[in-house]
Scaffold this active site. Structure first.
Site, PDB file in Angstrom:
ATOM      1  N   ASP A 246      -8.467  -5.224  -2.865  1.00  0.00           N
ATOM      2  CA  ASP A 246      -7.835  -5.387  -1.543  1.00  0.00           C
ATOM      3  C   ASP A 246      -8.283  -4.350  -0.521  1.00  0.00           C
ATOM      4  O   ASP A 246      -8.453  -3.177  -0.821  1.00  0.00           O
ATOM      5  CB  ASP A 246      -6.309  -5.360  -1.613  1.00  0.00           C
TER       6      ASP A 246
ATOM      7  N   HIS B  29       0.884   3.496   8.389  1.00  0.00           N
ATOM      8  CA  HIS B  29      -0.081   4.367   9.074  1.00  0.00           C
ATOM      9  C   HIS B  29       0.684   5.312   9.994  1.00  0.00           C
ATOM     10  O   HIS B  29       1.786   4.989  10.444  1.00  0.00           O
ATOM     11  CB  HIS B  29      -1.053   3.542   9.923  1.00  0.00           C
TER      12      HIS B  29
ATOM     13  N   HIS C  66       0.856  -1.187   0.000  1.00  0.00           N
ATOM     14  CA  HIS C  66       0.000   0.000   0.000  1.00  0.00           C
ATOM     15  C   HIS C  66       0.893   1.238   0.000  1.00  0.00           C
ATOM     16  O   HIS C  66       1.633   1.469   0.955  1.00  0.00           O
ATOM     17  CB  HIS C  66      -0.918  -0.002   1.230  1.00  0.00           C
ATOM     18  N   LEU C  67       0.833   2.013  -1.090  1.00  0.00           N
ATOM     19  CA  LEU C  67       1.693   3.196  -1.205  1.00  0.00           C
ATOM     20  C   LEU C  67       0.986   4.483  -0.799  1.00  0.00           C
ATOM     21  O   LEU C  67       1.606   5.539  -0.688  1.00  0.00           O
ATOM     22  CB  LEU C  67       2.238   3.321  -2.632  1.00  0.00           C
TER      23      LEU C  67
ATOM     24  N   ASP D  96       2.226  -7.084   2.351  1.00  0.00           N
ATOM     25  CA  ASP D  96       1.056  -6.302   2.775  1.00  0.00           C
ATOM     26  C   ASP D  96       1.520  -5.063   3.547  1.00  0.00           C
ATOM     27  O   ASP D  96       0.923  -4.677   4.563  1.00  0.00           O
ATOM     28  CB  ASP D  96       0.070  -7.141   3.603  1.00  0.00           C
TER      29      ASP D  96
END
Ligand SMILES: [Zn+2]
Length: 432
Positions: free
Chosen positions: A160, A317, A70-71, A313
């Site tokens: 996703d 955050h 996740h970019l 994955d």
């Protein structure tokens, strides 16, 4: 273009089954020649290299390919950006990464996909490929325009973050993906069974007083999606498998001739719910850490070839979103920079996987799934290479990171194995 000589490493190529000490000579971005040490030393002596990397004692492998990252760009660049994510990837030995489409706006159209690709090229580090969403806005109502996304260069589609709830719509999407010859990457989770849970539903959840998530939330969708894929004739790739039953279902699918591949993330084979020390948001991810029995089944699945891929994955955050109770924390942890060391420490060192199987799960198989001409060090192949030192022991430092985020449960863990250099298209993009 640099002319690079990687000297004296243990060259591991799953594509040709090569496992021997050799020099790797890279010219004009491609593998020019593999020169075993037994070869005529005059030949080696004649090579004029701009850059010489001493790989004595190191593995020299095809660059890692991460199918699951996740970019956060566009939309959430306070967590990560294409630039910081691609640099973190290079730091972790990844030469190609696939970005999941849960951005804002959603990567459900050619424009967002081209934007991410353009930014990735401008960074010039690890290659970035953007995955297209299955439904518009990931809202599960209407299929995205697959043709347009594929024209923009997407190699796969995925929803996703969630599963496509409407099975009929998903089947239609799978048939479309099959017609285009691209795989569907499936996040398997029935939200109606999650019911506000934050970790696996087990003894440890009760000890910590936290709401649990039943394994059935994953298992029922894995089973459903396998049956849908059989009907659609599509290549289904099961993302982040975390349960014993997912491994069994993947084994069943393979035995039945259904085109299914499966991935596991390092945190699921390194940790189980019993390792969650306190109510700490950095141990919250989706799917959650399961039981020791599940953890062992995942390792066995990797060993037996039921699980094809190790993917991270990587889910960055901010501290505000993670340094809190699991009840409030966001789902997900970062993983690009720790994956290779954790794989070395937990799988290769104890003999679960051989070094060549590590290269297979982290590079060769992901390339095959995407039909990318990567994952091999054979002569004339594009020179995407990682030099990895399997001997170095150190403590993971969350601040030794190129990511914008620090949310990892592995800070302070002692591991073995460190990336020394990452080469993309014959260019050194990271060197320690
Ligand atoms: Zn997911």
């Amino acid at each position: 273009m640099e002319n690079i000589l990687i000297k004296n490493g243990r060259v591991l190529d799953p594509a040709t089954n090569m496992d021997q000490i050799a020099d790797v000579w890279i010219v004009d971005g491609v593998i020019k020649e593999i020169l075993p040490l037994s070869s005529d030393s005059m030949t080696v002596g004649n090579i004029e290299a701009d850059v010489v990397l001493d790989a004595t004692g190191c593995f020299v492998m095809p660059g890692f390919i991460d199918l699951h990252v996740h970019l956060r760009e566009p939309g959430f660049t306070y967590k990560e950006s294409v630039e910081t994510g691609a640099k973190a990837a290079a730091h972790g030995g990844f030469t190609t990464i696939l970005a999941m489409p849960n951005t804002k706006p959603t990567a459900d159209n050619g424009e967002v996909i081209r934007l991410v690709h353009k930014k990735g090229e401008a960074v010039g580090s690890s290659r970035v490929l953007q995955i297209g969403a299955i439904t518009k806005g990931q809202e599960g109502q209407e299929l995205a325009d697959f043709s347009e996304m594929i024209r923009a260069g997407t190699p796969a589609v995925s929803e996703d973050g969630k599963a496509v709830k409407d099975a009929a719509l998903y089947l239609e999407g799978m048939k479309l993906a099959a017609a285009h010859g691209i795989p569907v990457l499936a996040h398997c989770e029935d939200l109606s069974l999650v019911r506000g849970g934050v970790m696996n539903d087990d003894e440890r959840a009760r000890e910590l007083g936290l709401p649990g998530i039943t394994k059935a939330a994953e298992n029922v969708i894995v089973a459903r999606d396998i049956m849908l894929a059989k009907e659609a004739g599509v290549h289904l790739h099961l993302c982040h498998c975390s349960t014993l039953e997912s491994v069994e279902l993947a084994a069943f699918a393979k035995k039945s001739g259904i085109c299914v591949t499966a991935e596991v993330c390092p945190h699921h084979f390194v940790l189980n719910s019993g390792d969650i020390p306190t109510d700490d948001g950095n141990f919250k991810m989706s799917p959650p850490l399961r039981t020791r029995e599940d953890q062992e089944a995942l390792k066995e699945g990797l060993k037996k070839g039921i699980i094809d891929v190790i993917a991270t994955d990587h889910a960055p955050h901010s501290p505000e979103e993670k340094n809190c109770s699991m009840k409030e924390a966001a789902f997900g942890i970062i993983g690009l920079e720790t994956a290779a060391a954790l794989t070395m420490t937990e799988l290769v060192e104890p003999g679960v996987l051989t070094p060549i199987q590590m290269a297979e799960k982290m590079s060769y198989n992901p390339a095959k799934i995407l039909k990318l001409d990567r994952g091999s060090l054979a002569e004339s192949k594009v020179a995407d290479v990682v030099v990895f030192d399997p001997r170095e022991t150190y403590v993971i430092d969350a601040n030794d990171s190129y990511s914008k985020s620090r949310n990892t449960p592995f800070a302070g863990k002692t591991v073995k194995g460190r990336v020394r250099a990452t080469i993309v298209g014959g260019r050194v993009v990271y060197e320690r």
